[in-house]
Motif scaffolding. Structure first.
Motif, PDB file in Angstrom:
ATOM      1  N   THR A 421       0.798  -1.225   0.000  1.00 17.86           N
ATOM      2  CA  THR A 421       0.000   0.000   0.000  1.00 17.86           C
ATOM      3  C   THR A 421       0.832   1.277   0.000  1.00 17.86           C
ATOM      4  N   THR A 422       2.099   1.202   0.350  1.00 17.62           N
ATOM      5  CA  THR A 422       2.906   2.406   0.522  1.00 17.62           C
ATOM      6  C   THR A 422       4.298   2.238  -0.073  1.00 17.62           C
ATOM      7  N   ALA A 423       4.918   3.378  -0.390  1.00 20.52           N
ATOM      8  CA  ALA A 423       6.326   3.427  -0.794  1.00 20.52           C
ATOM      9  C   ALA A 423       6.938   4.653  -0.128  1.00 20.52           C
ATOM     10  N   PHE A 424       8.245   4.618   0.117  1.00 22.25           N
ATOM     11  CA  PHE A 424       8.895   5.662   0.907  1.00 22.25           C
ATOM     12  C   PHE A 424      10.089   6.238   0.148  1.00 22.25           C
ATOM     13  N   TYR A 425      10.223   7.571   0.223  1.00 18.80           N
ATOM     14  CA  TYR A 425      11.324   8.287  -0.411  1.00 18.80           C
ATOM     15  C   TYR A 425      11.921   9.263   0.600  1.00 18.80           C
ATOM     16  N   GLN A 426      13.201   9.633   0.349  1.00 12.47           N
ATOM     17  CA  GLN A 426      13.849  10.692   1.117  1.00 12.47           C
ATOM     18  C   GLN A 426      14.359  11.747   0.154  1.00 12.47           C
ATOM     19  N   LEU A 428      16.763  14.404  -1.385  1.00  2.98           N
ATOM     20  CA  LEU A 428      18.203  14.637  -1.367  1.00  2.98           C
ATOM     21  C   LEU A 428      18.516  16.122  -1.217  1.00  2.98           C
ATOM     22  N   GLN A 429      17.599  16.981  -1.679  1.00  4.90           N
ATOM     23  CA  GLN A 429      17.795  18.416  -1.517  1.00  4.90           C
ATOM     24  C   GLN A 429      17.512  18.856  -0.084  1.00  4.90           C
ATOM     25  N   LYS A 430      16.549  18.194   0.542  1.00  5.40           N
ATOM     26  CA  LYS A 430      16.201  18.483   1.926  1.00  5.40           C
ATOM     27  C   LYS A 430      16.119  17.149   2.658  1.00  5.40           C
ATOM     28  N   PRO A 431      17.241  16.629   3.136  1.00  3.57           N
ATOM     29  CA  PRO A 431      17.274  15.271   3.699  1.00  3.57           C
ATOM     30  C   PRO A 431      16.362  15.058   4.897  1.00  3.57           C
ATOM     31  N   THR A 432      15.925  16.136   5.541  1.00  4.39           N
ATOM     32  CA  THR A 432      15.023  15.963   6.685  1.00  4.39           C
ATOM     33  C   THR A 432      13.579  15.725   6.248  1.00  4.39           C
ATOM     34  N   LEU A 433      13.332  15.741   4.921  1.00  6.20           N
ATOM     35  CA  LEU A 433      11.980  15.531   4.399  1.00  6.20           C
ATOM     36  C   LEU A 433      11.838  14.114   3.860  1.00  6.20           C
ATOM     37  N   GLY A 434      10.842  13.396   4.346  1.00  2.53           N
ATOM     38  CA  GLY A 434      10.511  12.072   3.831  1.00  2.53           C
ATOM     39  C   GLY A 434       9.155  12.095   3.160  1.00  2.53           C
ATOM     40  N   ILE A 435       8.959  11.196   2.209  1.00  3.96           N
ATOM     41  CA  ILE A 435       7.693  11.119   1.471  1.00  3.96           C
ATOM     42  C   ILE A 435       7.118   9.723   1.628  1.00  3.96           C
ATOM     43  N   MET A 436       5.864   9.644   2.046  1.00  2.50           N
ATOM     44  CA  MET A 436       5.148   8.375   2.086  1.00  2.50           C
ATOM     45  C   MET A 436       4.072   8.412   1.007  1.00  2.50           C
ATOM     46  N   VAL A 437       4.267   7.640  -0.048  1.00  2.00           N
ATOM     47  CA  VAL A 437       3.295   7.540  -1.131  1.00  2.00           C
ATOM     48  C   VAL A 437       2.302   6.443  -0.761  1.00  2.00           C
ATOM     49  N   VAL A 438       1.058   6.822  -0.551  1.00  2.00           N
ATOM     50  CA  VAL A 438       0.011   5.834  -0.262  1.00  2.00           C
ATOM     51  C   VAL A 438      -0.697   5.556  -1.584  1.00  2.00           C
ATOM     52  N   ILE A 453       4.675  -1.098   7.022  1.00  2.00           N
ATOM     53  CA  ILE A 453       4.587   0.366   7.011  1.00  2.00           C
ATOM     54  C   ILE A 453       5.403   0.941   8.163  1.00  2.00           C
ATOM     55  N   LEU A 454       5.325   0.303   9.318  1.00  2.00           N
ATOM     56  CA  LEU A 454       6.129   0.742  10.460  1.00  2.00           C
ATOM     57  C   LEU A 454       7.614   0.670  10.128  1.00  2.00           C
ATOM     58  N   ALA A 455       8.031  -0.378   9.435  1.00  2.00           N
ATOM     59  CA  ALA A 455       9.440  -0.504   9.053  1.00  2.00           C
ATOM     60  C   ALA A 455       9.849   0.629   8.111  1.00  2.00           C
ATOM     61  N   GLY A 456       8.955   1.006   7.186  1.00  2.00           N
ATOM     62  CA  GLY A 456       9.260   2.105   6.281  1.00  2.00           C
ATOM     63  C   GLY A 456       9.402   3.430   7.004  1.00  2.00           C
ATOM     64  N   LEU A 457       8.504   3.703   7.948  1.00  2.00           N
ATOM     65  CA  LEU A 457       8.597   4.933   8.733  1.00  2.00           C
ATOM     66  C   LEU A 457       9.830   4.909   9.637  1.00  2.00           C
ATOM     67  N   SER A 458      10.133   3.750  10.195  1.00  2.00           N
ATOM     68  CA  SER A 458      11.321   3.630  11.051  1.00  2.00           C
ATOM     69  C   SER A 458      12.594   3.884  10.257  1.00  2.00           C
ATOM     70  N   ASP A 459      12.613   3.431   9.003  1.00  2.00           N
ATOM     71  CA  ASP A 459      13.780   3.666   8.156  1.00  2.00           C
ATOM     72  C   ASP A 459      13.961   5.158   7.886  1.00  2.00           C
ATOM     73  N   LEU A 469       5.844  14.072   4.192  1.00  2.00           N
ATOM     74  CA  LEU A 469       4.885  14.457   3.158  1.00  2.00           C
ATOM     75  C   LEU A 469       4.096  13.215   2.756  1.00  2.00           C
ATOM     76  N   ILE A 470       2.775  13.283   2.841  1.00  2.00           N
ATOM     77  CA  ILE A 470       1.909  12.154   2.496  1.00  2.00           C
ATOM     78  C   ILE A 470       1.295  12.434   1.132  1.00  2.00           C
ATOM     79  N   ASP A 471       1.621  11.604   0.160  1.00  2.00           N
ATOM     80  CA  ASP A 471       1.168  11.799  -1.219  1.00  2.00           C
ATOM     81  C   ASP A 471      -0.015  10.872  -1.494  1.00  2.00           C
ATOM     82  N   LEU A 472      -1.195  11.478  -1.707  1.00  2.00           N
ATOM     83  CA  LEU A 472      -2.410  10.714  -1.992  1.00  2.00           C
ATOM     84  C   LEU A 472      -2.844  10.865  -3.446  1.00  2.00           C
ATOM     85  N   GLN A 473      -1.966  11.381  -4.312  1.00  2.00           N
ATOM     86  CA  GLN A 473      -2.362  11.600  -5.705  1.00  2.00           C
ATOM     87  C   GLN A 473      -2.721  10.309  -6.422  1.00  2.00           C
TER      88      GLN A 473
END
Length: 694
Positions: A421-426, A428-438, A453-459, A469-473
């Protein structure tokens, strides 16, 4: 062309590229001009799925004669469905005037009566009118589709999108899938069928898209967008409902006028529809087409019930009416879990969020992940030539060229962890920003899905990410329990009881008999009329139903001038997250902190996705951002009224499985007719739109 993914990461958004399909609209019956001595379905059947033309399909469709008896059966069944089961029967008569929503008053019963009084030259026109009438409800859980006239798809070689460049919105060619040597990518589309291109697409969106009250969301639906492909883990193009459709377009071709940077003169092109066969059925004339493609098979009834017997002492269940093959256990199983496709409720209050645009487009750097090109349609599926130049009008000044958008998140690194259900990105321009694509709200997944999903957020946390950032597009409908529990992973201080959304349902004697039989047969799935799926809200005494009082204690209510019986307010039963998950997420810097979370949507978020968007933005106060639509116009965050969707076929099978006479006859044709039994009516302070600002 603006790099959409890099803009998304900087939280400065422009319009998504989108594409639309032509489709037939409600029609006035006309005279059938097909030569009655030639069977066009014979010609269509002989094509064997290749070299099929628009005319082949159109002539066969319109050669099937109108059958008054079948039409009456269809209309009578639909009338009963929308009069006695559809929860928005009366609410649909109330027009929505709150901008940006545009919704006319729809009396679906009156529309069905109007169609009954018409005469038709062929069967195709009748079903096209029924589909348009049901589609006017603009409810994703209210549509009418028959296999007979969705057996082929129609594709345009040009994919379109509508970015905002220098504070001006143009329709442009996103991709030319057939004539790459013509270098049409990024050309401005000035007219379509001699109408201003953006005006044409807005009108086409109103006709083609039946699941949103927001015309700007409908515009997004007809243009090219991007979607996450779970199998390969990449982002691909989705052409939109103008360029790919299962419904017969109005004409055999589309005329475009283009303005390209490499030419001083406008280019006139005529693009024929590429036709693809979707059915595996074989036929060689009209009769075999109707029999093999259209006609519904007789319903298989369950094994007759055995005579009632008294359960032995201590027996945990009653004898079943169904055969032993249907039983999953000799003991009473827990109440079955069902996929709850739930839509956000009708809008009541507007909450705004800012949408930003870049002042000037800049060239897009190479994507961090290698994009996979969308395969071109096979030339064998298309008449030749598919694109033909037409005489050009007077010359016009050239236009600047823009880089094509990347098909991945640019300047990001995809993590090694993803789920169903999800994929995770970080970033590179702003390393403190993570993206969770639902990308999915699918139901019926194992509990281990939330561990992944917990493992992805923990990573992300281990990478020192502090903002999410939660992407629901790329999300659509699905399971409301999954949506609620996903929100609880971000806000564990909120209980599932507090996140529950109230519903009510239509009730009549037939539904009461069915719901009682469902409780008596725990081995058979009974959604949505299984009371055990719901929680009582009476007298603030929340408890899960274990009897049929939900459906037996109905209340007569007048809504918009019509009276009907409804259940008392209730809500779906949602299992809370396991304690080890709520404990683990409590250490993340964004947990229970809406200032560290952002939400992005293009408004095509429906069903369970809409529930998640509502809970995040309106209940938990997460700032939403919108992509797409029309310039300087608000965009709704999600589409369609709230409901738990099911289909006519599902309800008919429930009646058959429990040995109860359905009040509706089966439709003559194979069909998919979803509808909404319960509604989401009790949400307060609904965040409905996203305000657009420069």
């Amino acid at each position: 062309m603006v790099n959409l993914r890099s803009l998304l990461l900087s939280l400065a958004f422009t319009f998504l590229p989108t594409l639309t399909l032509a489709q037939s609209e409600p029609s006035t019956p006309t005279v059938n001009t097909t030569n009655p001595t030639i069977d066009p379905c014979t010609t269509l059947g002989s094509r064997n799925g290749t070299n099929i033309t628009y005319t082949d399909v159109s002539d066969c469709y319109k050669f099937i004669p109108f059958n008054r008896a079948q039409a009456n059966t269809t209309l009578t069944t639909l009338y009963t469905l929308y009069n006695d089961f559809y929860v928005f029967r009366d609410a649909s008569r109330n027009p929505i005037q709150l901008p940006p929503f545009s919704n006319e008053s729809v009396d679906i019963l009156g529309e069905l009566d109007r169609i009954r009084g018409l005469g038709y030259a062929n069967d195709f026109q009748f079903h096209a009118d029924v589909r348009a009438a049901v589609g006017s409800l603009r409810d994703v859980h209210a549509s009418y589709e028959v296999n007979c006239y969705t057996a082929y798809s129609f594709v345009q070689p040009l994919y379109l999108y509508a970015p905002v460049i220098n504070v001006t919105q143009y329709v442009r060619v996103y991709k030319d899938n057939l004539n790459r040597n013509m270098q049409l990518e990024d050309c401005i589309v000035t007219t379509i069928d001699n109408v201003d291109a953006l005006t044409y697409l807005r009108q086409a969106a109103d006709e083609l898209v039946h699941y949103s009250h927001d015309p700007n969301v409908r515009l997004n639906a007809v243009l090219t967008s991007q979607r996450y492909r779970n199998i390969t883990g990449d982002i691909i193009e989705s052409p939109g409902e103008f360029s790919r459709s299962r419904y017969l377009p109005k004409a055999a071709f589309v005329d475009y006028q283009l303005k390209c940077a490499n030419s001083e003169s406008p280019l006139m092109l005529r693009a024929e529809w590429i036709v693809e066969k979707l059915t595996n059925a074989e036929f060689d004339d009209r009769e075999s087409y109707v029999e093999n493609v259209c006609r519904a098979e007789p319903r298989v009834l369950p094994t007759p019930p055995s005579p009632p017997t008294r359960p032995s002492p201590g027996s945990p269940h009653r004898p079943s009416r169904t055969s032993s093959a249907r039983r999953t256990s000799s003991h009473t199983p827990p109440p079955p879990r069902h996929t709850r496709t739930v839509h956000p409720p009708k809008r009541r209050q507007t909450v705004y969020a800012k949408r930003q645009y870049p002042a000037e487009p800049s060239p897009s750097p190479s994507p961090s992940l290698e994009p996979e090109p969308l395969p071109s349609p096979s030339p064998s599926l298309s008449p030749s030539p598919s694109l033909s130049p037409l005489p050009s009008p007077s010359p016009s000044p050239p236009i600047p060229s823009l880089p094509l958008p990347a098909q991945q998140y640019t300047h990001t690194q995809k993590t090694a962890i993803s789920s169903d259900t999800t994929a995770f990105y970080q970033s590179l321009q702003k390393p403190t920003l993570g993206i969770m694509v639902v990308h999915s709200f699918a139901g019926g997944l194992p509990e281990s899905e939330f561990d992944t999903i917990l493992a992805g957020l923990s990573d992300l946390h281990a990478r020192n990410v502090t903002q999410l950032l939660i992407d629901l597009q790329v999300s659509e409908g699905g399971d409301v329990e999954f949506a609620t529990r996903l929100v609880q992973m971000l806000f564990p201080n909120a209980t599932v009881e507090g996140l529950g959304i109230g519903v009510d349902m239509r009730v009549n004697p037939s539904i009461q008999r069915l719901s009682k039989a469902i409780l008596d047969e725990p081995q058979i799935s009974g959604a949505p009329y299984d009371a055990r799926m719901f929680v009582s809200l009476e007298d603030n005494n929340r408890h899960r139903y274990n009897d049929n009082s939900l459906f037996m204690k109905s209340t007569a209510t007048i809504r918009f001038g019509r009276s009907a019986n409804y259940t008392n307010p209730t809500t779906l039963f949602i299992r809370p997250l396991p304690s080890h998950i709520t404990s683990a997420v409590s250490t993340f810097p964004w947990t229970n902190n809406p200032t560290q979370i952002r939400l992005v949507t293009n408004g095509l978020c429906t069903g369970a996705c809409g529930i998640a968007a509502y809970l995040l933005s309106s209940v938990q106060k997460v700032q939403p951002y919108g992509i797409g639509g029309s310039q300087i116009t608000p965009l709704s965050m999600f589409s369609s009224p709230g409901s738990l969707g099911t289909t006519l076929e599902t309800i008919q099978q429930l009646y058959a499985d429990h040995g109860i006479q359905s009040p509706m006859r089966d439709l003559p044709y194979k069909n998919r007719v979803p509808f909404s039994p319960p509604s989401q009516l009790y949400i307060n302070n609904l965040a409905s739109t996203i305000e657009e600002t420069k």
